[in-house]
Design a protein around this motif. Sequence first.
Motif, PDB file in Angstrom:
ATOM      1  N   ILE A 151       5.950   8.983  -6.278  1.00 22.22           N
ATOM      2  CA  ILE A 151       5.099   8.575  -6.905  1.00 22.22           C
ATOM      3  C   ILE A 151       5.115   9.373  -7.717  1.00 22.22           C
ATOM      4  CG2 ILE A 151       2.508   8.519  -7.103  1.00 22.22           C
ATOM      5  CD1 ILE A 151       2.466   7.103  -4.187  1.00 22.22           C
ATOM      6  N   ARG A 152       5.243  10.804  -8.324  1.00 21.36           N
ATOM      7  CA  ARG A 152       4.840  12.053  -8.354  1.00 21.36           C
ATOM      8  C   ARG A 152       6.203  11.988  -9.735  1.00 21.36           C
ATOM      9  NH1 ARG A 152       3.500  16.841 -10.228  1.00 21.36           N
ATOM     10  NH2 ARG A 152       1.897  16.771  -8.297  1.00 21.36           N
TER      11      ARG A 152
ATOM     12  N   VAL B 264      -7.998   2.361  -3.074  1.00 20.42           N
ATOM     13  CA  VAL B 264      -6.883   1.412  -3.569  1.00 20.42           C
ATOM     14  C   VAL B 264      -5.669   2.234  -4.007  1.00 20.42           C
ATOM     15  CG1 VAL B 264      -5.658  -0.562  -4.185  1.00 20.42           C
ATOM     16  CG2 VAL B 264      -8.030  -0.649  -2.961  1.00 20.42           C
ATOM     17  N   GLU B 265      -4.499   2.507  -3.230  1.00 17.04           N
ATOM     18  CA  GLU B 265      -3.378   2.848  -4.082  1.00 17.04           C
ATOM     19  C   GLU B 265      -1.942   2.104  -4.058  1.00 17.04           C
ATOM     20  OE1 GLU B 265      -0.361   6.700  -4.590  1.00 17.04           O
ATOM     21  OE2 GLU B 265      -2.088   6.431  -2.299  1.00 17.04           O
ATOM     22  N   LEU B 266      -1.735   1.287  -4.635  1.00 13.26           N
ATOM     23  CA  LEU B 266       0.034   0.670  -4.368  1.00 13.26           C
ATOM     24  C   LEU B 266       0.829   1.690  -4.890  1.00 13.26           C
ATOM     25  CD1 LEU B 266      -2.416  -2.873  -5.230  1.00 13.26           C
ATOM     26  CD2 LEU B 266      -1.875  -1.879  -2.854  1.00 13.26           C
ATOM     27  N   VAL B 267       1.867   1.011  -4.519  1.00 11.57           N
ATOM     28  CA  VAL B 267       3.428   1.229  -5.303  1.00 11.57           C
ATOM     29  C   VAL B 267       3.864  -0.529  -5.750  1.00 11.57           C
ATOM     30  CG1 VAL B 267       3.722   3.267  -4.221  1.00 11.57           C
ATOM     31  CG2 VAL B 267       4.652   1.371  -3.089  1.00 11.57           C
TER      32      VAL B 267
ATOM     33  N   ALA C  42       1.127  -1.298   0.348  1.00 10.89           N
ATOM     34  CA  ALA C  42      -0.193  -0.126  -0.137  1.00 10.89           C
ATOM     35  C   ALA C  42       1.266   1.096  -0.060  1.00 10.89           C
ATOM     36  CB  ALA C  42      -0.712   0.047   1.240  1.00 10.89           C
ATOM     37  N   ALA C  43       0.433   1.922  -0.752  1.00 10.10           N
ATOM     38  CA  ALA C  43       1.223   3.747  -0.953  1.00 10.10           C
ATOM     39  C   ALA C  43       1.197   4.045   0.867  1.00 10.10           C
ATOM     40  CB  ALA C  43       0.640   4.358  -1.629  1.00 10.10           C
ATOM     41  N   THR C  44       1.712   4.938   0.815  1.00  9.94           N
ATOM     42  CA  THR C  44       2.195   6.238   1.763  1.00  9.94           C
ATOM     43  C   THR C  44       2.378   7.326   2.321  1.00  9.94           C
ATOM     44  OG1 THR C  44       4.437   5.760   2.373  1.00  9.94           O
ATOM     45  CG2 THR C  44       2.775   3.790   3.695  1.00  9.94           C
ATOM     46  N   PRO C  45       1.975   7.846   2.915  1.00 10.67           N
ATOM     47  CA  PRO C  45       2.330   9.662   2.682  1.00 10.67           C
ATOM     48  C   PRO C  45       3.763   9.543   2.370  1.00 10.67           C
ATOM     49  CG  PRO C  45       0.582   9.242   4.395  1.00 10.67           C
ATOM     50  CD  PRO C  45       1.108   8.525   4.316  1.00 10.67           C
ATOM     51  N   ARG C  46       4.503   9.111   2.970  1.00  8.39           N
ATOM     52  CA  ARG C  46       6.030   8.744   2.816  1.00  8.39           C
ATOM     53  C   ARG C  46       6.866   8.559   1.347  1.00  8.39           C
ATOM     54  NH1 ARG C  46       6.520   4.530   3.507  1.00  8.39           N
ATOM     55  NH2 ARG C  46       8.466   2.885   4.179  1.00  8.39           N
TER      56      ARG C  46
ATOM     57  N   GLY D 132      14.011  -0.784  -2.707  1.00 11.99           N
ATOM     58  CA  GLY D 132      13.558  -0.074  -2.273  1.00 11.99           C
ATOM     59  C   GLY D 132      13.194   1.039  -2.945  1.00 11.99           C
ATOM     60  N   GLN D 133      13.027   0.908  -4.250  1.00  8.47           N
ATOM     61  CA  GLN D 133      13.034   2.527  -5.246  1.00  8.47           C
ATOM     62  C   GLN D 133      11.697   2.239  -5.613  1.00  8.47           C
ATOM     63  OE1 GLN D 133      15.520   3.007  -8.637  1.00  8.47           O
ATOM     64  NE2 GLN D 133      13.918   4.419  -9.778  1.00  8.47           N
ATOM     65  N   VAL D 134      10.269   2.727  -5.603  1.00  8.97           N
ATOM     66  CA  VAL D 134       9.523   2.203  -6.272  1.00  8.97           C
ATOM     67  C   VAL D 134       9.284   2.675  -7.317  1.00  8.97           C
ATOM     68  CG1 VAL D 134       6.999   3.804  -6.263  1.00  8.97           C
ATOM     69  CG2 VAL D 134       8.398   3.485  -4.045  1.00  8.97           C
ATOM     70  N   VAL D 135       8.580   2.231  -8.404  1.00 11.21           N
ATOM     71  CA  VAL D 135       8.845   2.114  -9.900  1.00 11.21           C
ATOM     72  C   VAL D 135       7.686   1.409 -10.695  1.00 11.21           C
ATOM     73  CG1 VAL D 135      11.462   1.170  -9.839  1.00 11.21           C
ATOM     74  CG2 VAL D 135       9.536  -0.623  -9.838  1.00 11.21           C
ATOM     75  N   GLY D 136       6.927   1.961  -9.609  1.00 12.81           N
ATOM     76  CA  GLY D 136       5.369   1.062 -10.045  1.00 12.81           C
ATOM     77  C   GLY D 136       4.381   1.851  -9.398  1.00 12.81           C
ATOM     78  N   HIS D 137       3.670   1.689  -9.731  1.00 10.53           N
ATOM     79  CA  HIS D 137       2.231   3.050  -8.691  1.00 10.53           C
ATOM     80  C   HIS D 137       0.876   2.607  -9.484  1.00 10.53           C
ATOM     81  CE1 HIS D 137      -0.125   6.049  -8.243  1.00 10.53           C
ATOM     82  NE2 HIS D 137      -0.781   6.232  -7.193  1.00 10.53           N
TER      83      HIS D 137
END
Length: 169
Positions: free
Chosen positions: A17-18, A45-48, A8-12, A53-58
């Motif tokens: 994500i942007r 629902v919002e997932l990453v 799940a995506a978090t505020p951090r 350790g790097q966000v590569v999808g959203h």
Amino acid sequence: MSMMSIRAATPRDREAIRLVEEHAFGQESEAGLVDALITDGDAIVELVAEEEGQVVGHILFSRLYVTEGRKKFAAVALAPLAVEPSFHGTGIGGALIREAHLRLKDAGETLSVVLGDPAYYGRFGYTHERAAGFESAYQGVALQALAWGEAPAAGRLDYASAFSSALAA
């Protein structure tokens, strides 16, 4: 071997994500849409997807309503789905969709709508035939739906207000 994980995506995650949205689409519109949906409280629902350790999808599903006469039926809209361009073709987008669908079904959702490539989203069960009866500013072959249970096949699709702003932009 890949160590991709989905959570799940978090505020951090907001800045990461942007960046994923901007890189995937080559513009800021989708990132702005995500920000507006989150700010307005319309995200369901919002997932990453993370790789080392790097966000590569959203992926984000927001509240959508199907309105027919005086009846209003809650559904969800898939928008947007983004994967860092260097990770295209690795299955991250599909993994995000499948995980999100499991969470949506577990939460009792029964209808999802997407505007996108029929060849791609068709692999996950979305069809234009399922969405053809809906009245929408986005009506056309790219408008597709997927139902997991009892769900209307006609009515007006009322997207979150952030989509109206995006359409006007």
